[in-house]
Design a protein around this motif. Structure first.
Motif, PDB file in Angstrom:
ATOM      1  N   GLU A  76       0.800  -1.223   0.000  1.00  0.00           N
ATOM      2  CA  GLU A  76       0.000   0.000   0.000  1.00  0.00           C
ATOM      3  C   GLU A  76       0.839   1.283   0.000  1.00  0.00           C
ATOM      4  OE1 GLU A  76      -3.003  -0.038   3.020  1.00  0.00           O
ATOM      5  OE2 GLU A  76      -3.977  -1.830   2.210  1.00  0.00           O
ATOM      6  N   ALA A  77       2.154   1.154   0.006  1.00  0.00           N
ATOM      7  CA  ALA A  77       3.021   2.331  -0.086  1.00  0.00           C
ATOM      8  C   ALA A  77       3.324   2.607  -1.558  1.00  0.00           C
ATOM      9  CB  ALA A  77       4.313   2.102   0.684  1.00  0.00           C
ATOM     10  N   ILE A  78       3.301   3.882  -1.939  1.00  0.00           N
ATOM     11  CA  ILE A  78       3.628   4.262  -3.313  1.00  0.00           C
ATOM     12  C   ILE A  78       5.141   4.239  -3.488  1.00  0.00           C
ATOM     13  CG2 ILE A  78       3.553   6.132  -5.012  1.00  0.00           C
ATOM     14  CD1 ILE A  78       0.908   7.010  -3.715  1.00  0.00           C
ATOM     15  N   THR A  79       5.599   3.448  -4.449  1.00  0.00           N
ATOM     16  CA  THR A  79       7.041   3.281  -4.656  1.00  0.00           C
ATOM     17  C   THR A  79       7.535   3.877  -5.967  1.00  0.00           C
ATOM     18  OG1 THR A  79       6.601   1.089  -5.601  1.00  0.00           O
ATOM     19  CG2 THR A  79       7.122   1.194  -3.238  1.00  0.00           C
ATOM     20  N   GLY A  80       6.614   4.334  -6.803  1.00  0.00           N
ATOM     21  CA  GLY A  80       7.002   4.947  -8.067  1.00  0.00           C
ATOM     22  C   GLY A  80       5.786   5.529  -8.748  1.00  0.00           C
ATOM     23  N   PHE A  81       6.019   6.424  -9.714  1.00  0.00           N
ATOM     24  CA  PHE A  81       4.895   6.956 -10.485  1.00  0.00           C
ATOM     25  C   PHE A  81       5.346   7.365 -11.871  1.00  0.00           C
ATOM     26  CE2 PHE A  81       6.247  11.150  -8.681  1.00  0.00           C
ATOM     27  CZ  PHE A  81       6.278  11.910  -9.841  1.00  0.00           C
ATOM     28  N   VAL A  82       4.368   7.469 -12.764  1.00  0.00           N
ATOM     29  CA  VAL A  82       4.606   7.992 -14.107  1.00  0.00           C
ATOM     30  C   VAL A  82       3.371   8.764 -14.530  1.00  0.00           C
ATOM     31  CG1 VAL A  82       3.746   5.914 -15.304  1.00  0.00           C
ATOM     32  CG2 VAL A  82       5.354   7.437 -16.465  1.00  0.00           C
ATOM     33  N   THR A  83       3.593   9.905 -15.179  1.00  0.00           N
ATOM     34  CA  THR A  83       2.482  10.681 -15.725  1.00  0.00           C
ATOM     35  C   THR A  83       2.518  10.582 -17.247  1.00  0.00           C
ATOM     36  OG1 THR A  83       3.646  12.801 -15.962  1.00  0.00           O
ATOM     37  CG2 THR A  83       2.725  12.278 -13.789  1.00  0.00           C
ATOM     38  N   VAL A  84       1.334  10.562 -17.849  1.00  0.00           N
ATOM     39  CA  VAL A  84       1.240  10.437 -19.301  1.00  0.00           C
ATOM     40  C   VAL A  84       0.279  11.491 -19.837  1.00  0.00           C
ATOM     41  CG1 VAL A  84       1.850   8.003 -19.505  1.00  0.00           C
ATOM     42  CG2 VAL A  84      -0.517   8.638 -18.990  1.00  0.00           C
ATOM     43  N   VAL A  85       0.519  11.916 -21.064  1.00  0.00           N
ATOM     44  CA  VAL A  85      -0.315  12.939 -21.689  1.00  0.00           C
ATOM     45  C   VAL A  85      -0.349  12.689 -23.197  1.00  0.00           C
ATOM     46  CG1 VAL A  85       1.618  14.548 -21.982  1.00  0.00           C
ATOM     47  CG2 VAL A  85      -0.719  15.436 -21.845  1.00  0.00           C
ATOM     48  N   LYS A  86      -1.482  12.986 -23.797  1.00  0.00           N
ATOM     49  CA  LYS A  86      -1.569  12.916 -25.255  1.00  0.00           C
ATOM     50  C   LYS A  86      -0.829  14.106 -25.839  1.00  0.00           C
ATOM     51  CE  LYS A  86      -6.067  10.619 -25.169  1.00  0.00           C
ATOM     52  NZ  LYS A  86      -7.519  10.732 -25.470  1.00  0.00           N
ATOM     53  N   SER A  87      -0.025  13.841 -26.846  1.00  0.00           N
ATOM     54  CA  SER A  87       0.745  14.910 -27.471  1.00  0.00           C
ATOM     55  C   SER A  87       0.793  14.678 -28.966  1.00  0.00           C
ATOM     56  CB  SER A  87       2.170  14.949 -26.902  1.00  0.00           C
ATOM     57  OG  SER A  87       2.891  13.793 -27.294  1.00  0.00           O
ATOM     58  N   GLU A  88       1.310  15.646 -29.664  1.00  0.00           N
ATOM     59  CA  GLU A  88       1.458  15.491 -31.111  1.00  0.00           C
ATOM     60  C   GLU A  88       2.386  14.319 -31.394  1.00  0.00           C
ATOM     61  OE1 GLU A  88       2.972  18.080 -34.991  1.00  0.00           O
ATOM     62  OE2 GLU A  88       2.739  19.048 -33.039  1.00  0.00           O
ATOM     63  N   GLY A  89       1.915  13.384 -32.185  1.00  0.00           N
ATOM     64  CA  GLY A  89       2.733  12.227 -32.518  1.00  0.00           C
ATOM     65  C   GLY A  89       2.563  11.054 -31.570  1.00  0.00           C
ATOM     66  N   GLY A  90       1.558  11.117 -30.689  1.00  0.00           N
ATOM     67  CA  GLY A  90       1.317   9.968 -29.809  1.00  0.00           C
ATOM     68  C   GLY A  90       1.108  10.370 -28.372  1.00  0.00           C
ATOM     69  N   GLY A  91       1.612   9.535 -27.469  1.00  0.00           N
ATOM     70  CA  GLY A  91       1.575   9.838 -26.050  1.00  0.00           C
ATOM     71  C   GLY A  91       2.960  10.230 -25.582  1.00  0.00           C
ATOM     72  N   ALA A  92       3.020  10.840 -24.399  1.00  0.00           N
ATOM     73  CA  ALA A  92       4.309  11.266 -23.855  1.00  0.00           C
ATOM     74  C   ALA A  92       4.334  11.054 -22.355  1.00  0.00           C
ATOM     75  CB  ALA A  92       4.578  12.731 -24.175  1.00  0.00           C
ATOM     76  N   ILE A  93       5.496  10.653 -21.867  1.00  0.00           N
ATOM     77  CA  ILE A  93       5.739  10.588 -20.434  1.00  0.00           C
ATOM     78  C   ILE A  93       6.149  11.973 -19.966  1.00  0.00           C
ATOM     79  CG2 ILE A  93       7.316   9.693 -18.669  1.00  0.00           C
ATOM     80  CD1 ILE A  93       7.374   7.051 -20.216  1.00  0.00           C
ATOM     81  N   GLY A  94       5.497  12.461 -18.901  1.00  0.00           N
ATOM     82  CA  GLY A  94       5.861  13.750 -18.336  1.00  0.00           C
ATOM     83  C   GLY A  94       6.902  13.592 -17.244  1.00  0.00           C
ATOM     84  N   LEU A  95       6.471  13.101 -16.100  1.00  0.00           N
ATOM     85  CA  LEU A  95       7.366  12.816 -14.979  1.00  0.00           C
ATOM     86  C   LEU A  95       7.379  11.315 -14.718  1.00  0.00           C
ATOM     87  CD1 LEU A  95       6.222  15.606 -12.455  1.00  0.00           C
ATOM     88  CD2 LEU A  95       8.240  15.651 -13.933  1.00  0.00           C
ATOM     89  N   ILE A  96       8.534  10.803 -14.301  1.00  0.00           N
ATOM     90  CA  ILE A  96       8.639   9.401 -13.912  1.00  0.00           C
ATOM     91  C   ILE A  96       9.698   9.294 -12.823  1.00  0.00           C
ATOM     92  CG2 ILE A  96      10.286   8.898 -15.795  1.00  0.00           C
ATOM     93  CD1 ILE A  96       9.100   6.031 -15.868  1.00  0.00           C
ATOM     94  N   ALA A  97       9.413   8.487 -11.815  1.00  0.00           N
ATOM     95  CA  ALA A  97      10.372   8.305 -10.721  1.00  0.00           C
ATOM     96  C   ALA A  97      10.086   7.002 -10.001  1.00  0.00           C
ATOM     97  CB  ALA A  97      10.282   9.464  -9.731  1.00  0.00           C
ATOM     98  N   VAL A  98      11.159   6.401  -9.494  1.00  0.00           N
ATOM     99  CA  VAL A  98      11.060   5.214  -8.641  1.00  0.00           C
ATOM    100  C   VAL A  98      11.798   5.518  -7.355  1.00  0.00           C
ATOM    101  CG1 VAL A  98      11.741   2.788  -8.358  1.00  0.00           C
ATOM    102  CG2 VAL A  98      10.858   3.592 -10.569  1.00  0.00           C
ATOM    103  N   ASP A  99      11.188   5.189  -6.237  1.00  0.00           N
ATOM    104  CA  ASP A  99      11.812   5.417  -4.937  1.00  0.00           C
ATOM    105  C   ASP A  99      13.196   4.781  -4.905  1.00  0.00           C
ATOM    106  OD1 ASP A  99      12.529   4.841  -2.068  1.00  0.00           O
ATOM    107  OD2 ASP A  99      10.642   5.899  -1.735  1.00  0.00           O
ATOM    108  N   GLU A 100      14.168   5.544  -4.415  1.00  0.00           N
ATOM    109  CA  GLU A 100      15.550   5.056  -4.413  1.00  0.00           C
ATOM    110  C   GLU A 100      15.711   3.764  -3.632  1.00  0.00           C
ATOM    111  OE1 GLU A 100      17.776   8.255  -2.782  1.00  0.00           O
ATOM    112  OE2 GLU A 100      16.580   8.369  -0.948  1.00  0.00           O
ATOM    113  N   ASN A 101      14.834   3.480  -2.689  1.00  0.00           N
ATOM    114  CA  ASN A 101      14.910   2.253  -1.897  1.00  0.00           C
ATOM    115  C   ASN A 101      14.329   1.046  -2.616  1.00  0.00           C
ATOM    116  OD1 ASN A 101      16.028   3.552   0.452  1.00  0.00           O
ATOM    117  ND2 ASN A 101      13.995   4.404   0.848  1.00  0.00           N
ATOM    118  N   TYR A 102      13.707   1.271  -3.774  1.00  0.00           N
ATOM    119  CA  TYR A 102      13.071   0.167  -4.505  1.00  0.00           C
ATOM    120  C   TYR A 102      13.623   0.024  -5.920  1.00  0.00           C
ATOM    121  CZ  TYR A 102       9.615  -0.073  -0.762  1.00  0.00           C
ATOM    122  OH  TYR A 102       8.996  -0.236   0.463  1.00  0.00           O
ATOM    123  N   ARG A 103      14.732   0.687  -6.207  1.00  0.00           N
ATOM    124  CA  ARG A 103      15.302   0.572  -7.543  1.00  0.00           C
ATOM    125  C   ARG A 103      15.976  -0.782  -7.727  1.00  0.00           C
ATOM    126  NH1 ARG A 103      17.612   6.786  -7.564  1.00  0.00           N
ATOM    127  NH2 ARG A 103      15.536   7.747  -7.607  1.00  0.00           N
ATOM    128  N   GLY A 104      16.070  -1.197  -8.993  1.00  0.00           N
ATOM    129  CA  GLY A 104      16.666  -2.493  -9.290  1.00  0.00           C
ATOM    130  C   GLY A 104      15.686  -3.638  -9.226  1.00  0.00           C
TER     131      GLY A 104
END
Length: 226
Positions: free
Chosen positions: A141-169
């Motif tokens: 139930e803890a949030i360990t990462g996120f990604v935002t997406v948006v429609k853009s010219e030429g398809g979709g695009a990732i805006g922000l993306i991050a993974v908690d440093e304690n859960y990388r790998g």
């Protein structure tokens, strides 16, 4: 040169800020010095030796990645959900981690407002004013990462993306990207685009691992008269 004044940036940073796009080598600084801006973001397709010789820092080498969308395996996105809640401590931590290589972090004339800037981007992503969806990974139930997406010219695009440093790998970055690809497929978008910094080696490796291809590279300088 065609300078475009950036009202939002100017108001936010309390500086007169503009941007300009160039695709050839700048041979003198007269135009940059003549215009009445405190800071000019220079987006260049080529390196600019005259700027670097004048100690104008190369703030960012921006790499544009793109991947064509095909069939997506839904089983690879377990524990990745669309989030519709409020901001919280976990999301704030991730938002600030997402821009650790940002030019707004690197520029000493602007970085005093880095935290505030990224928290605005987080808030506007959560309320869907600059994002179409907001996906998170969960661990107990803890949030360990996120990604935002948006429609853009030429398809979709990732805006922000991050993974908690304690859960990388643990493959969470790939899960978030796959969920973004699935979102593109659900919205009948043929490609997913993302921009990152060349010296953010972890991000570049992640996109290459997930079969993204480089479409362009831009050099960003901040010419400052402060």
């Amino acid at each position: 040169m065609n300078f475009e004044e950036l009202k939002w940036d100017s108001d936010f940073f309390s500086r007169r800020i503009a941007k300009v796009y160039v695709d050839t080598v700048i041979t003198d600084l007269h135009q940059l010095n003549a215009v009445g801006f405190d800071i000019i973001y220079i987006f260049s397709k080529v390196r600019q030796p005259i700027l670097e010789n004048q100690n104008v820092l190369l703030m960012d080498t921006k790499v544009n990645y793109k991947k064509k969308i095909s069939t997506i395996n839904n089983s690879k996105v377990d524990n990745v959900i669309s989030y519709h809640g409020d901001s919280n401590e976990q999301l704030i931590k991730l938002a600030l981690q997402s821009g650790w290589k940002s030019r707004f972090k690197m520029d000493t004339n602007l970085n005093n407002k880095y935290d505030e800037l990224y928290l605005i981007w987080l808030r506007k992503s959560l309320d869907r004013s600059i994002a179409d969806d907001f996906f998170v990974t969960l661990e107990n139930e803890a949030i360990t990462g996120f990604v935002t997406v948006v429609k853009s010219e030429g398809g979709g695009a990732i805006g922000l993306i991050a993974v908690d440093e304690n859960y990388r790998g643990k493959g969470l970055g790939s899960k978030l990207i796959i969920r973004a690809e699935l979102w593109c497929a659900e919205n009948k978008l043929s490609a997913l685009n993302v921009v990152t910094q060349l010296d953010n080696e972890g991000a570049c490796m992640l996109y290459k691992k997930n079969h993204f291809k480089i479409t362009s590279t831009n050099f960003i300088y901040h010419f400052s008269k402060l």
